[in-house]
Motif scaffolding. Structure first.
Motif, PDB file in Angstrom:
ATOM      1  N   THR A   1       0.828  -1.203   0.000  1.00 12.57           N
ATOM      2  CA  THR A   1       0.000   0.000   0.000  1.00 12.57           C
ATOM      3  C   THR A   1       0.867   1.260   0.000  1.00 12.57           C
ATOM      4  OG1 THR A   1      -1.926  -1.044   0.968  1.00 12.57           O
ATOM      5  CG2 THR A   1      -1.611   1.266   1.498  1.00 12.57           C
ATOM      6  N   SER A   2       1.985   1.221   0.718  1.00 12.56           N
ATOM      7  CA  SER A   2       2.878   2.387   0.727  1.00 12.56           C
ATOM      8  C   SER A   2       3.434   2.642  -0.683  1.00 12.56           C
ATOM      9  CB  SER A   2       4.035   2.168   1.707  1.00 12.56           C
ATOM     10  OG  SER A   2       3.546   2.043   3.006  1.00 12.56           O
ATOM     11  N   HIS A   3       3.602   1.579  -1.446  1.00 10.69           N
ATOM     12  CA  HIS A   3       4.058   1.737  -2.832  1.00 10.69           C
ATOM     13  C   HIS A   3       2.988   2.435  -3.679  1.00 10.69           C
ATOM     14  CE1 HIS A   3       4.592  -0.049  -6.998  1.00 10.69           C
ATOM     15  NE2 HIS A   3       5.691   0.638  -6.828  1.00 10.69           N
TER      16      HIS A   3
ATOM     17  N   LYS B   1      -8.577  -8.074  -1.871  1.00 13.79           N
ATOM     18  CA  LYS B   1      -8.091  -9.464  -1.914  1.00 13.79           C
ATOM     19  C   LYS B   1      -7.477  -9.881  -0.583  1.00 13.79           C
ATOM     20  CE  LYS B   1      -4.473  -8.163  -4.958  1.00 13.79           C
ATOM     21  NZ  LYS B   1      -4.082  -8.239  -6.340  1.00 13.79           N
ATOM     22  N   GLU B   2      -6.770  -8.973   0.076  1.00 13.48           N
ATOM     23  CA  GLU B   2      -6.118  -9.402   1.321  1.00 13.48           C
ATOM     24  C   GLU B   2      -7.125  -9.657   2.437  1.00 13.48           C
ATOM     25  OE1 GLU B   2      -3.512  -6.640   3.406  1.00 13.48           O
ATOM     26  OE2 GLU B   2      -4.541  -4.950   2.504  1.00 13.48           O
ATOM     27  N   LEU B   3      -8.288  -8.970   2.375  1.00 18.32           N
ATOM     28  CA  LEU B   3      -9.260  -9.141   3.459  1.00 18.32           C
ATOM     29  C   LEU B   3     -10.293 -10.224   3.173  1.00 18.32           C
ATOM     30  CD1 LEU B   3     -10.009  -5.425   4.349  1.00 18.32           C
ATOM     31  CD2 LEU B   3      -8.581  -7.025   5.597  1.00 18.32           C
TER      32      LEU B   3
ATOM     33  N   GLU C   1       9.804  -0.629   9.309  1.00 16.67           N
ATOM     34  CA  GLU C   1      10.590  -1.838   9.562  1.00 16.67           C
ATOM     35  C   GLU C   1      10.603  -2.792   8.375  1.00 16.67           C
ATOM     36  OE1 GLU C   1      12.425  -2.060  12.048  1.00 16.67           O
ATOM     37  OE2 GLU C   1      11.536  -0.741  13.546  1.00 16.67           O
ATOM     38  N   THR C   2       9.809  -2.541   7.350  1.00 15.78           N
ATOM     39  CA  THR C   2       9.696  -3.491   6.238  1.00 15.78           C
ATOM     40  C   THR C   2      11.087  -3.826   5.693  1.00 15.78           C
ATOM     41  OG1 THR C   2       7.534  -2.623   5.744  1.00 15.78           O
ATOM     42  CG2 THR C   2       8.619  -3.831   3.970  1.00 15.78           C
ATOM     43  N   ALA C   3      11.418  -5.122   5.701  1.00  6.96           N
ATOM     44  CA  ALA C   3      12.803  -5.535   5.418  1.00  6.96           C
ATOM     45  C   ALA C   3      13.280  -5.033   4.054  1.00  6.96           C
ATOM     46  CB  ALA C   3      12.906  -7.049   5.488  1.00  6.96           C
TER      47      ALA C   3
HETATM   48  C1  F6R Z   1      -1.752  -3.692   2.742  1.00 11.49           C
HETATM   49  C2  F6R Z   1      -0.600  -3.403   3.581  1.00 11.49           C
HETATM   50  C3  F6R Z   1       0.741  -3.783   3.085  1.00 11.49           C
HETATM   51  C4  F6R Z   1       1.804  -2.766   3.554  1.00 11.49           C
HETATM   52  C5  F6R Z   1       3.198  -3.240   3.144  1.00 11.49           C
HETATM   53  C6  F6R Z   1       4.262  -2.240   3.502  1.00 11.49           C
HETATM   54  O1  F6R Z   1      -2.942  -3.260   3.320  1.00 11.49           O
HETATM   55  O2  F6R Z   1      -0.739  -2.898   4.662  1.00 11.49           O
HETATM   56  O3  F6R Z   1       0.773  -3.925   1.707  1.00 11.49           O
HETATM   57  O4  F6R Z   1       1.524  -1.533   2.981  1.00 11.49           O
HETATM   58  O5  F6R Z   1       3.480  -4.465   3.782  1.00 11.49           O
HETATM   59  O6  F6R Z   1       4.290  -1.994   4.872  1.00 11.49           O
HETATM   60  P1  F6R Z   1       4.964  -0.687   5.446  1.00 11.49           P
HETATM   61  O7  F6R Z   1       4.166   0.469   4.980  1.00 11.49           O
HETATM   62  O8  F6R Z   1       4.925  -0.870   6.935  1.00 11.49           O
HETATM   63  O9  F6R Z   1       6.367  -0.654   4.919  1.00 11.49           O
END
Ligand code: F6R
Length: 610
Positions: free
Chosen positions: A300-302, A486-488, A349-351
């Motif tokens: 979502t951030s993308h 789709k994720e929900l 924190e997203t790796a």
């Molecule tokens: C979808 C969702 C994920 C996050 C993704 C990045 O609803 O929440 O797609 O957007 O895992 O996470 P962050 O923004 O924490 O880097």
């Protein structure tokens, strides 16, 4: 991914470990476990599934130790069974682990050849046997851990208990780990959120650090085993309140929080006197000092980044590249020294995004982190930080953090358009004025939840596939709507630029396929409407989101089309306001289908593995 809690105390620790894990459940919820040291012996309780299952096991078979570790798992190696749950113990030690040991297969082979017997499919068990092997050869726990750390490859954070030793060891490389300093007790945790009820005094371990914790002392070592000190930071614990406040789900609560958090996030980036965007104090380079902005993020951030590209190009006339973090890092992008890289992440924190940030920094980029967690790894790594003010987001599906990212990015685009002189202060003032109305307009949208519930029930919950289409900034919003759904609800959904449909996806259209069309009355409206009619003509059912002016132009009304009339929008406000119906459609579809809204299957909130 995966959450770790450890406590060394003079009091029983089990329930506090389990409570801490409940706060970390956003990091994974495939299985959970706890181990404590009682009279020198390690006892372990584990269960597959959510933390409630572990609570029942612990209630039925209590643990009484004063030193313990706990873990909540998001499975990487090995199915989410009780046997693969952490802590993984072998009679000599017990380990909890977050991350991935990349050389686990090699270690497993070497250790098996030496007579070690493995009982799980996890990569973690290779650490258990590796440390045990060093203990068997006469090393102390401290020496054994240090030797093992030098042999492990990958990104990880671990906590370790040893039989017969009243101490808790922790180590981090690549995955975050914090120490909490209490009164006659010490804590170890994946993040501040898990430790918030216990202490507000935290020490963030640096890359390669490891630590020995006793109930009233700690000693940190660097990767060379040299004793080292790290600062204690005070983190106000009221930043980490977690409650549903009467809502059925965290997601619904977070959807309804948007008017207030959007208002707050906007006022944070506006000069109180001039009401113009102000990112002062950021050390943001002047626009003429860089050529290109590279924006990197996941999920979502993308999509927030994709929306921002339209704004930065359209308003500020800047060159903008947008990348998925998982591709950026390995694609060897051409990075011109002194360009700007913007990393967008709710968690920080997203790796993949964190690794991309480190990669960009190493290649001379000025790195800005746009994050929702001030204490996150990205915030600490970046050259400059912009905070969204969404508050803790617990629902796995991002909602309020996403719209807060959008409002900050809209304002940043306006600030840069002033710098490039692509816009005058008067023009920017008009845009800012429109943005300041967004919280009120969102509040109005949120009075119509019943409409979305009904559409979800009648048109969406029974579908096998759903398409979302839009143009301009509404194209990334179509992607976001499809991702949320789709994720929900586990219904297959895809987003497309409306103009791309006829280049392939239109072949999917039949009477069973709902198409959600995002069509604010902007300069692209007529084209998007034509695309809606093209799919209607081929039998699809269309849910068209537009505004009052757009709705007046729709003459073909029949039982195959529903028109949802929203408020008029501008180029900047449209993605913000269209986000809410998309979130509500996904929420109610999942609710009616009976899926787990806050913790959808296979997912975790914080994705700390590649
Ligand atoms: C979808 C969702 C994920 C996050 C993704 C990045 O609803 O929440 O797609 O957007 O895992 O996470 P962050 O923004 O924490 O880097």
């Amino acid at each position: 991914m995966c959450g770790i809690i450890g406590i060394t105390s003079t009091k029983p620790v089990t329930q506090r470990i389990v409570d801490g894990l409940k706060r970390l459940e956003y990091r994974g919820y495939d299985s959970a476990g706890v181990a404590t040291l009682e009279s020198g012996h390690i006892n372990t309780r584990r269960s597959a599934g959510k933390i409630a299952n572990l609570q029942s096991v612990v209630d039925a078979h209590p643990l009484h130790g004063h030193i313990g570790i706990g873990h909540i798992r998001w499975a990487t190696h090995g199915a989410p069974t009780e046997n693969n749950a952490h802590p993984i113990s072998n009679g000599k030690l017990s380990i909890v682990h977050n991350g991935i040991i990349e050389n686990f297969a090699q270690l497993r082979e070497q250790l098996t050849a030496k007579g070690h017997v493995f009982h799980s499919q996890t990569d973690t068990e290779s650490i258990v046997h590796l440390i045990t092997d060093h203990l068997d050869h006469g090393s102390s726990p401290k020496e054994a851990l240090h030797k093992a750390l030098n042999q492990l490859e990958g990104a990880f954070a671990i906590g370790v208990l040893f039989e017969g030793h009243d101490l808790l060891l922790g180590a981090r490389r690549g995955s975050p780990l914090v120490i909490g300093v209490g009164e006659e007790e010490m804590f170890l945790g994946s993040d501040a959120l898990g430790l918030a009820p216990y202490t507000d005094r935290l020490i963030y371990l640096e890359e390669g650090d490891w630590v020995i914790l006793k109930s009233n002392s700690y000693q940190i070592y660097d990767h060379n085993a040299a004793p080292i000190t790290r600062p204690i930071v005070h983190i106000p614990t009221d930043n980490f309140q977690i409650a549903k406040d009467g809502f059925a789900h965290f997601m619904l609560k977070e959807i309804h929080e948007q008017p207030s958090v959007i208002g707050q996030s906007l006022s944070n980036v506006l000069d109180p006197c001039s009401r113009l965007p102000s990112f002062e104090g950021l050390n943001f380079p002047q626009v003429n000092a860089f050529d290109t902005i590279n924006i990197v993020a996941c999920g979502t951030s993308h999509y927030a980044a994709m929306v921002a590209k339209y704004w930065l190009e359209g308003l500020a006339h800047l060159r903008v590249n947008v990348d998925m973090a998982s591709e950026f890092r390995y694609r060897k992008p051409t990075l011109i020294s002194n360009d700007i890289c913007l990393f967008i992440s709710q968690s920080g924190e997203t790796a993949d995004t964190l690794a991309a940030l480190k990669h960009a920094k190493a290649h001379g980029q000025f790195c800005i982190a746009l994050v929702n967690v001030a204490t996150s790894s990205m915030a600490r790594e970046a050259d400059a930080v912009i905070l969204t003010d969404a508050g803790v987001e617990v629902g796995v599906a991002s909602t309020k953090a996403f719209t807060c990212q959008l409002i900050v990015l809209a304002t940043l685009s306006l600030a840069l358009s002033l710098q490039t002189k692509a816009s005058s202060p008067e023009q920017v003032t008009v845009h800012v004025e429109a943005l300041t109305h967004v919280p009120t307009l969102m509040g109005q949208l949120l009075t119509q939840t019943e409409t979305y519930s009904q559409i979800a029930r009648k048109w969406l919950m029974g579908a096998k596939d759903i398409l979302y289409i839009g143009r301009g900034t509404l194209f990334p919003m179509a992607l976001e709507g499809a991702l949320k759904l789709k994720e929900l609800s586990y219904i297959h959904a895809e987003g497309f630029p409306a103009g791309e449909l006829k280049h392939g996806p239109i072949a999917l259209i039949d009477q069973d396929l709902p198409v959600i069309v995002l069509a604010p009355h902007d300069h692209l409206f007529d084209k998007t409407l034509s695309n809606a009619f093209e799919v209607l003509a081929r039998g699809a059912r269309v849910i068209l989101l537009t505004d009052t002016i757009g709705a007046k132009k729709i003459t073909q009304i029949n039982d195959h089309i529903i028109v949802i009339t929203l408020i008029e929008t501008t180029d900047l406000t449209a993605p913000l306001l269209y986000a809410l119906p998309l979130q509500l459609l996904a929420y109610y579809t999942a609710l009616h289908k009976g899926t787990d809204v806050d913790q959808p299957r296979n997912l975790a909130k914080s994705v700390t593995v590649e």
